[in-house]
Motif scaffolding. Structure first.
Motif, short mmCIF file in Angstrom:
data_model
loop_
_atom_site.label_atom_id
_atom_site.label_comp_id
_atom_site.label_asym_id
_atom_site.label_seq_id
_atom_site.Cartn_x
_atom_site.Cartn_y
_atom_site.Cartn_z
N TYR A 149 8.47 -54.55 47.87
CA TYR A 149 8.57 -53.12 47.61
C TYR A 149 7.26 -52.44 47.99
N TYR A 150 7.32 -51.11 48.10
CA TYR A 150 6.12 -50.33 48.41
C TYR A 150 6.01 -49.19 47.41
N LEU A 151 4.81 -49.05 46.83
CA LEU A 151 4.50 -47.96 45.91
C LEU A 151 3.43 -47.10 46.56
N ASN A 152 3.84 -45.89 46.98
CA ASN A 152 2.93 -45.00 47.72
C ASN A 152 2.30 -45.74 48.91
N ILE A 156 3.99 -54.03 46.70
CA ILE A 156 4.05 -54.38 45.28
C ILE A 156 5.31 -55.20 45.04
N THR A 157 5.26 -56.09 44.03
CA THR A 157 6.41 -56.98 43.80
C THR A 157 7.52 -56.30 43.00
N SER A 158 7.16 -55.34 42.15
CA SER A 158 8.18 -54.64 41.35
C SER A 158 7.79 -53.18 41.19
N LEU A 159 8.78 -52.29 41.29
CA LEU A 159 8.54 -50.86 41.15
C LEU A 159 8.77 -50.36 39.73
N SER A 165 5.13 -41.15 43.96
CA SER A 165 5.54 -39.96 44.71
C SER A 165 6.30 -40.40 45.96
N LYS A 166 6.13 -41.69 46.32
CA LYS A 166 6.87 -42.27 47.45
C LYS A 166 7.11 -43.74 47.14
N ALA A 167 8.33 -44.19 47.34
CA ALA A 167 8.68 -45.59 47.08
C ALA A 167 9.42 -46.14 48.30
N GLY A 168 9.26 -47.44 48.54
CA GLY A 168 9.92 -48.05 49.69
C GLY A 168 10.36 -49.46 49.38
N THR A 169 11.31 -49.95 50.17
CA THR A 169 11.76 -51.33 50.05
C THR A 169 11.90 -51.93 51.43
N GLU A 170 11.50 -53.17 51.56
CA GLU A 170 11.76 -53.93 52.79
C GLU A 170 12.68 -55.07 52.41
N LEU A 171 13.83 -55.14 53.04
CA LEU A 171 14.81 -56.15 52.66
C LEU A 171 15.49 -56.73 53.88
#
Length: 682
Positions: A149-152, A156-159, A165-171
């Protein structure tokens, strides 16, 4: 018929339906150990399967039925349910990153994370459809695995629980074409069985060969079958990639058949002999007997083995970000040919001890109750298929969605959100949809106001309202009513933080209060102006001298001073500036002009607004008569002096102002008998 007293009530039946053979396994889990009660293997009598795909459903079902009958005889009980795996050749994988931006910092909850992942799966599905649009295939999403996952924009492993203000996922999302599923199910059903669990061959193999505690390492698993070589890669605790090449054991068999002029079955026997004998005897298609050293046969197929391992190595490097992995585990019969692991190590640039054939050492927790079975790399996938039953009960189920019967891949924890993804229900219609945002400028600064959030989708499961995370089962009835779009963003000028309604000046030592000017796209508007998308606003903190005189209905004279300096009409008058207005003497009536010289400086007239000629007008305000008096001229705002108006609704409603039926603002001029409307509107 043997007794089954020593077996527990429930036995797991797994089938590894391969290109060259089918392996049936029956067993049960006893603590951490999987005990194999019986295992039967049958080779296809014809080329009923090619490269992992069933071509002759009838022939394959006959072989499955034969294995089923044999196993039933051995264990002394009927078999009805079976676990199977789909070949990696047909598996489509798409790795994507999806991001979501929030207008303000938002605490990430389950719904946000789930929505983000669904956004990623949708993006992967769109990419797959674009990639395969020429093939006209229908794909099912059979699962996805979050890589990170991505936090701004920071990994990161968990959101959950974080402010973003911005969140992302790579899957990595995995898909199978419909015909693969239909072919497998048809063969199973014709053999008198029901599919209890469906997994993927690469997943079945990796769950046995690479335990989770190894997956922190960058390791590749290569399952070399007859028709395909399936590849899985682990890193940082996750499976990060799947891949396949259409080269495996059959290429070696075909090379032997061509070199020694034998049929495919004889070539397969010769290849198998190379694993355990020094010489092999055979007859070619002309009936001529031959005897060969197996080391010569191995040398003969070395170019083919080199070709396969080179392709496997290139695929691994491509899947791993254009670099080699730390180690490779090889399973499957095709990888047992001598020199396979050595050549693969060479092509990957790894020491030969870093590429290992995995067999008995990864089956430590597997016990065969039939003593004649020898543990080796060919048994990894059959055991993995059985063990997968305990991990997740995968199957295709039928449910109704908005009155339509659909077939879905069930991974034993399928939610309504997963259903929506599989049937192509738009993700944005599941979650509250915001109204259109409003973008505008104040000076050079771009600003944005978010639209209001709408209502979430109304979801019912078997007639009861539930959330989108509710679990579904076979024959469930689901009703999904799309979420709604909230109101578009609305903002009036007076709501801007820097806006003040009035500006005051000192005019001839008396305070004059004027409404503040605002420009929207170079046109003057009031504080009640509703900002439009793309507007460029300028809040004017001044009046020009000409505007002051016009507001006070005074004529221009020769001597007007701003802060004690003679001023021009274009000069700007800011908050609390002083204005001294001196009457133009030439405009004073004097018939003879003889007394003009007698007028002294002390007789200069200072005019204020209160000294102008006053008059009164009568207007109708919301149907009530009102009299405005005490001024020479009147504007809309003056009605507040005589008409009580409730301003408490300002935060939730919009003020509407009209004069004689036409839209007006607070600076609109008023005349006698005007009809005025002023009210709040939701």
């Amino acid at each position: 018929m043997p007794s089954n007293i020593k077996y527990p009530e429930h036995l797991v039946f797994g089938l590894d339906i391969g290109t060259r053979s089918i392996v049936g396994t029956v067993g049960y889990k006893d603590g951490s150990v999987f005990k194999v009660v019986a295992q039967v293997s049958r080779f296809h009598e014809t080329r009923a399967m090619l490269d992992g795909q069933i071509h002759d459903i009838i022939k394959v079902s006959e072989t499955i039925k034969d294995i089923k009958d044999d196993l039933e005889h051995r264990i002394g009980r009927p078999l009805t349910d079976v676990c199977i795996a789909a070949a990696g050749r047909m598996l489509k994988t798409v790795t994507v990153r999806a991001d979501c931006e929030f207008g303000t910092e938002t605490v990430m909850e389950d719904e946000h994370v789930q929505s983000l992942n669904l956004l990623g799966v949708e993006k992967a599905y769109d990419a797959l459809r674009e990639e395969t649009k020429e093939e006209d295939l229908k794909f099912y999403c059979v699962g996805y695995s979050v890589i990170r996952y991505y936090l701004n924009d920071f990994s990161i492993t968990s959101l959950l629980g974080h402010k973003a203000s911005k969140a992302g996922t790579e899957l990595i999302a995995t898909f199978l074409p419909e015909e693969v599923i239909d072919g497998l199910y048809a063969a199973i059903q014709k053999a008198g069985l029901f599919v209890a669990n469906l997994t993927l061959e690469p997943i079945a193999a990796i769950n046995v060969a690479i335990p989770e505690n190894y997956r922190l390492l960058n390791i590749a698993l290569v399952d070399v079958g007859a028709g395909t070589s399936d590849i899985s890669i682990t890193k940082d605790g996750s499976i990060v990639a799947y891949g396949m090449i259409p080269f495996a054991g059959d290429e070696i068999t075909e090379q032997i058949a061509k070199s020694y002029l034998v049929d495919f079955a004889t070539a397969e026997t010769i290849k198998t002999a190379c694993l355990k004998k020094k010489t092999v005897s055979y007859k070619d298609i002309l009936g001529i007997p031959h005897k060969l050293d197996t080391k010569d046969i191995i040398q003969n197929v070395s170019e083919t083995v080199d070709m396969i391992t080179k392709n496997v190595a290139d695929k691994i490097i491509g899947l791993n970000g254009e670099k080699s992995v730390s180690a490779v585990f090889v399973v499957g019969g095709g990888g047992k040919i001598p020199s396979f692991v050595e050549m693969l190590a060479q092509h990957l640039g790894l020491p030969k001890e870093r590429v290992a054939l995995r067999g008995q050492e990864v089956l430590q927790n597997v016990v065969y109750l039939e003593e004649e079975v020898k543990k080796d790399s060919t048994l990894v996938t059959p055991i993995g298929i059985c063990l997968n039953f305990y991990e997740q009960k995968n199957n295709f189920i039928f449910i109704q969605v908005n009155g339509q019967r659909v077939k879905l891949y069930d991974n034993n924890h399928m939610s309504i959100a997963d259903v929506a993804v599989q049937i192509g229900f738009p993700n944005e219609q599941l979650f509250p949809q915001r109204g259109k945002a409003l973008f505008y400028y104040v000076g050079e600064e771009k600003r944005m106001v978010r639209g209001e959030a709408g209502e979430s989708a109304v979801v019912k499961l078997n007639g009861k309202r539930v959330g989108i995370s509710a679990q579904v089962e076979q024959n469930d009835k689901i009703e999904i009513e799309s979420s709604t779009v909230g109101k578009d963003a609305v903002l009036e000028v007076r709501s801007l933080p820097e806006y003040k309604e009035t500006i005051s000046f000192q005019f001839n030592n008396k305070t004059v209060v004027c409404p503040k000017f605002i420009k929207a796209n170079d046109e003057l508007v009031s504080g009640y102006y509703e900002i439009q998308d793309g507007d460029r606003l300028e809040i004017l903190n001044y009046y020009t001298l000409e505007q002051v005189l016009a507001f006070m209905d005074l004529e221009v004279t020769d001597e007007i001073y701003i802060n004690n300096e003679l001023a021009d009409l274009e000069d700007k008058v800011y908050e609390n500036f002083s204005i001294r207005y001196i009457v133009n003497l030439s405009s004073v009536s004097n018939e003879d002009n003889e007394d003009e010289e007698e007028i002294k400086d002390s007789q200069i007239l200072e005019i204020t607004k209160e000294e102008q000629k006053e008059h009164e007008i009568t207007v109708m305000i919301n149907g009530e008569e009102a009299v405005l008096k005490g001024k020479k001229a009147y504007i809309f705002v003056d009605i507040l002096d005589v008409y009580p108006f409730d301003m408490s609704a300002a935060a939730t409603s919009h003020l509407r102002t009209k004069v004689n039926g036409k839209v007006a603002d607070f600076t609109t001029s008023l005349s006698d008998n005007d009809n005025i409307d002023m009210y709040w509107e939701e």
